[in-house]
Design an enzyme around this catalytic site. Structure first.
Site, PDB file in Angstrom:
ATOM      1  N   CYS A   1     -20.528 -12.189 -30.104  1.00  0.00           N
ATOM      2  CA  CYS A   1     -19.297 -11.473 -30.454  1.00  0.00           C
ATOM      3  C   CYS A   1     -19.557 -10.102 -31.077  1.00  0.00           C
ATOM      4  O   CYS A   1     -18.793  -9.153 -30.872  1.00  0.00           O
ATOM      5  CB  CYS A   1     -18.451 -12.299 -31.431  1.00  0.00           C
ATOM      6  SG  CYS A   1     -18.379 -14.060 -31.022  1.00  0.00           S
TER       7      CYS A   1
ATOM      8  N   CYS B 212     -19.463  -6.446 -29.333  1.00  0.00           N
ATOM      9  CA  CYS B 212     -18.190  -5.746 -29.100  1.00  0.00           C
ATOM     10  C   CYS B 212     -17.349  -5.594 -30.365  1.00  0.00           C
ATOM     11  O   CYS B 212     -16.663  -4.599 -30.542  1.00  0.00           O
ATOM     12  CB  CYS B 212     -17.367  -6.484 -28.042  1.00  0.00           C
ATOM     13  SG  CYS B 212     -18.009  -6.236 -26.373  1.00  0.00           S
ATOM     14  N   HIS B 213     -17.349  -6.624 -31.200  1.00  0.00           N
ATOM     15  CA  HIS B 213     -16.420  -6.608 -32.336  1.00  0.00           C
ATOM     16  C   HIS B 213     -17.050  -6.078 -33.622  1.00  0.00           C
ATOM     17  O   HIS B 213     -16.331  -5.815 -34.582  1.00  0.00           O
ATOM     18  CB  HIS B 213     -15.873  -8.020 -32.581  1.00  0.00           C
ATOM     19  CG  HIS B 213     -15.069  -8.559 -31.438  1.00  0.00           C
ATOM     20  ND1 HIS B 213     -13.788  -8.145 -31.174  1.00  0.00           N
ATOM     21  CD2 HIS B 213     -15.383  -9.457 -30.464  1.00  0.00           C
ATOM     22  CE1 HIS B 213     -13.338  -8.787 -30.093  1.00  0.00           C
ATOM     23  NE2 HIS B 213     -14.289  -9.586 -29.635  1.00  0.00           N
TER      24      HIS B 213
ATOM     25  N   HIS C 281     -18.455   3.939 -18.175  1.00  0.00           N
ATOM     26  CA  HIS C 281     -19.701   3.275 -18.573  1.00  0.00           C
ATOM     27  C   HIS C 281     -20.789   3.774 -17.649  1.00  0.00           C
ATOM     28  O   HIS C 281     -21.070   3.181 -16.604  1.00  0.00           O
ATOM     29  CB  HIS C 281     -19.574   1.753 -18.482  1.00  0.00           C
ATOM     30  CG  HIS C 281     -20.781   1.071 -19.039  1.00  0.00           C
ATOM     31  ND1 HIS C 281     -21.983   1.010 -18.379  1.00  0.00           N
ATOM     32  CD2 HIS C 281     -20.983   0.462 -20.228  1.00  0.00           C
ATOM     33  CE1 HIS C 281     -22.859   0.371 -19.129  1.00  0.00           C
ATOM     34  NE2 HIS C 281     -22.284   0.022 -20.249  1.00  0.00           N
TER      35      HIS C 281
END
Lengths: 586, 586
Positions: B86, B89-90, B409
């Protein structure tokens, strides 16, 4: 000279917070505040003042089983006291700097009783006797001891939004005068901090009259003048920056901003083409600095100073901006980042691509000043008894040297032409009576350059400032924090030509006696020359409820010239002559 | 070309973590991992592995009344899952970046049931379906939902002491060969990440045989070659840097170090006089970078990247180092500081007075690459659909422009000579099928320079990398994260000369079919040219327990050339041709 030994200070185990300038005004006040104190039966905690911007925490962060509890009101009150009295030396996060660390791993080992007693009685090495001086009541000492057994509250961040919310342009630039609207001799104004009044008094250096007083932040730390001489920038301990326009019919505050919850330093852009354009202020909390528009204080660029210590390269959450110096050779400020031990050169020519140079120096950087040419910058890393020297023309560290004494505290230092060693920069010390002379003329005195060429003995420890002037034949050394009342209320003067002797003698000026004030501790602090360089002003600093004064000495004769007294002259401390401050003459 | 719309992605309200490269390998793996999953009756939480260096917290920090509880074992297990799956991204502190913020003020509003379901089912915009994919068991989803309702644990700092404790010089410089001791064509080696094996395979680009495999950190993010070509530096997601000596009889690891608990980027000093001298690695946690001695990895200078966002100027506790680029014009690295939105130019010529230039760009900076001359640097701020362009010769930002698509990207991007617009730099997008061409030749094409001169449509969203080569007439666009299995397992190829057309067509290469592997999701990722520029390699990336392969395509004919298979070729992802990587040819 036997009295010097009386003031000698040694370091005690914990809390031996030698009170350097970061916390010095507060601590010294505490030591002299006994007569002010009221009955201990008054409210045990003062009401919380949200204006100080230390947020009370609804719950105690990190509360663990067994930690002593505080009510939310007690926690808020303790937080306020810690901010006002303790954080300067121990740090908001209690990681220590000039004072010892007070993290809970340490405080819990010492325990409640030890903490309570240490806060009450202090230590001879500089931890104030908060209890026996009466500055804190026994219930206040009690909550402080319990507070220290809990995790510190991290105060809030203070970013662009918070700064803009606090920012006021009281008189917009377009509405300000376009020429000087008064007949004041602006170059000879003294900007005088009235510490506990939260004011600055502007005093006419010629008439010695108070021109005006302006409301500023709490306990203004320094005044700095814009390169043109039109503006004065002051910063309070509460990180409030106020801008005074000297061209107004009566000089007044035209803009103000808060740049954090605690601050110490402010300066202006001095490089050619940037005069009066930009200002910079450094905060203690949050650890950051902000570059502002000079005439409006609009915050333009905020930079965090959090980072690694230069030596052990471990992350420090609270590296404070202790002092800022403007270069004349480049569009640069030099910032002393205390806990990192790095001097940060900040190039202000392009705020969208901010250039910095992080110069490894020594922990814990505090204050300092230039040599008389403005090229060499001397900064004290006082907890390490060291002076870091930077060549601001080349932009490079020259050396880090031992100061020759215990805890150098130069203020900006003093520059004299030594009879044997040529131009030297001078510092006194907080921890002992040493006055050190450091060679500052590599061109004509290469052998002595950037070395301690001589140390002499002053009256004792507890010195904060030395001062001289190019036209003066004297070097003045104050000792306001010396525990001996006679030493604290007098000043030692060395005749510069006597420094050729092995053990030069000094003359003692009994400033306290000369003031005509007999009550109070009469601490004498911070000599400041007038523009002409023929007189030097000292603050006679009593507590808020007592009479204080400014005592003016004739530099040639070393005789009393005049005493400035006024009911409004409450707790005068730092004084900044407009011309000398602007031109770095000290 | 109707298939392109299938892959179009839109942004869902929360957790719509479009899976950019920071977390992409993990997320994509999760999406394809279903076949691997075992019974849900196995142990609900995997054992805690201290080697990952995420410290379990004995108590839940910030636990408040009403927060769901976790046992210490559950907390440790949730921490580990958060780190592995996680945080990319977070963010470790859950402040959000590519993924949404997951701070407790937000998670508590959403509540346990919402979180559990979102983790289980994911979102079409990129939040993986951790539950239904089988990657997390229902008990694991349960602890993650409860974990998110508690305050995040701040992982430990990682300073010089921790780095030195982890540092190993396996073969000292004095014991290494003084000349190349093998007959491998070092310039045509491919350094291939074997993601889930924690290894790198060195593959001979000529024989297509695995020369050796070396043990590295977890999920190596990139490989970078020293300027001489002798050394390869790789960094794992666990911030372990490994140094491979290609001169050894069999290339081997000669030094390693951990520079934090999470990392992504490593690079070398390329400026004249500094070749092979220094290396730099950037961490995600702690937010910092470290400059190391090139041949030994000895940590020399650590710099924190914590600081203010460039635009709102608020303090961010976790500004991660997303990518690093070495300048050929100065002794400088350019670092993309993701959450601050600043590109930091770090001058490595004097580590005792480290010069940096903090260039305001755009949040949240991710990856990027040079134009073909190596002068202009293009970096994607993907969450803001922007490309920041820096002139590394002048050391200045040229512009920040919109990329023309949704979430650019580029990887390092691709450089081609466009038939109408001359030299352009190319990026594809994660969020849609757009392929954008940006003018990169201000001298001969000043009108088009640094503008999006054309966009064309590829197969669909979910693209990670584009690639070309100076000798190639083709531009390759992968789409490994497209939810359509056909698109994910194939690659679109544009003929460069066709780009003069209004809506150029592309050829689809069915790499998945060509591999001969029929099981698994067969995601095809990251084309990489050989040194000669006549063939391009693609990873066919299946899950750990399934067969994967590398498929080699003849660039001239666009036909299958060979398939590299080996039982040891487990989860191949990034491939780095030694010569092309060293010379920034892409």
């Amino acid at each position: 000279m036997s009295r010097k030994s009386k003031g000698r200070m040694s370091v005690a185990p914990l809390g031996a917070a030698l009170i350097l300038a970061s916390g010095v005004w507060g601590a010294a006040l505490a030591q002299q505040a006994a007569p002010e104190v009221k009955s201990h039966t008054t409210s045990p905690v003062p009401p919380y003042e949200p204006s100080l911007n230390v947020m009370p925490q609804p719950e105690q962060p990190g509360q663990k089983p067994g930690d002593p509890k505080l009510t939310p009101e007690e926690f808020a009150a303790a937080n306020k006291i810690f901010f006002e009295r303790c954080a300067g030396c121990h740090g908001v996060l209690r990681k220590g700097a000039t004072g010892k660390p007070l993290t809970t791993d340490l405080t819990k080992k010492l325990g409640y009783d030890y903490l309570r007693d240490f806060i009450t009685y202090g230590s001879p090495a500089g931890m104030p006797n908060w209890g026996t001086s009466g500055e804190l009541t026994p219930p206040q000492v009690d909550i402080m001891a319990r507070y220290l057994l809990n995790e510190p509250a991290t105060p809030p961040e203070f970013g662009l939004k918070e700064m803009k919310d606090s920012w006021k342009v009281i008189i917009p630039v377009a509405e300000r005068p376009t020429k000087k609207m008064n007949d004041i001799d602006l170059d000879n104004i003294f900007s005088v901090t009235l510490r506990d009044a939260g004011e600055v008094a502007l005093i006419d250096g010629n008439s010695k009259k108070i021109i005006t007083r302006v409301k500023t932040g709490y306990a203004v730390h320094i005044s700095r003048m814009s390169e043109s001489g039109r503006y004065i920038y002051v910063i309070g301990r509460d990180a409030k920056v106020s801008l005074i326009d000297l061209w107004a019919p009566t000089p007044n505050i035209v803009a103000e901003i808060k740049i954090g919850t605690e601050g110490r330093s402010v300066d202006v852009s001095k490089f050619k083409g940037f005069e009066d354009k930009l200002a910079i202020a450094g905060a203690y909390w949050p650890p950051q600095f902000v570059i502002m528009d000079g005439p409006t204080l609009e915050p333009l660029k905020i930079v965090s100073t959090r980072g690694m210590t230069y030596d052990t390269q471990e992350y420090h959450p609270e590296p404070r901006v202790a002092a800022i110096f403007a270069s004349q050779y480049a569009p640069e400020w030099y910032l002393n980042i205390k806990e990192r031990g790095e001097i940060l050169a900040v190039d202000y020519s392009d705020l969208k691509a901010l250039k910095t140079r992080s110069i490894d120096a020594e922990r814990f950087l505090h204050d300092g000043g230039f040599d008389r040419t403005g090229r060499y910058l001397f900064s004290a890393a006082n907890a390490r008894n060291a002076i870091a020297i930077v060549d601001t023309k080349e932009g490079k560290l020259i050396d880090v040297i031992k100061s020759g004494g215990d805890k150098p505290h130069p203020g900006r230092g003093a520059n004299i032409v030594h009879p044997k060693f040529g131009p030297v920069w001078v510092t006194s010390h907080l921890g002992d009576e040493t006055v050190s002379f450091i060679g500052a003329d590599p061109e004509h005195h290469p052998k002595e350059a950037f070395k301690v060429v001589q140390t002499v003995q002053g009256q004792g420890g507890g010195s904060l400032f030395v001062k001289s002037h190019p036209k003066s034949e004297h070097l003045y050394v104050d000792t306001p924090l010396n525990p001996d009342a006679d030493i604290a209320s007098s000043v030692a003067v060395f005749k510069i030509s006597d420094l050729a002797q092995d053990k030069p003698k000094y003359t003692v000026l009994p400033i306290g006696e000369w003031s005509g004030i007999s009550a109070g501790q009469r601490r004498v602090v911070e000599g400041e020359f007038n523009k002409a360089g023929d007189e030097i002003w000292f603050s006679l600093w009593n507590s808020k409820s007592q009479e204080s004064a400014i005592v003016v000495v004739d530099d040639k004769t070393l005789k009393l010239k005049s005493v400035i007294k006024d009911p409004a002259l409450i707790t005068p401390t730092g004084k900044f002559n407009a011309y000398n401050t602007r031109k770095d003459i000290y």
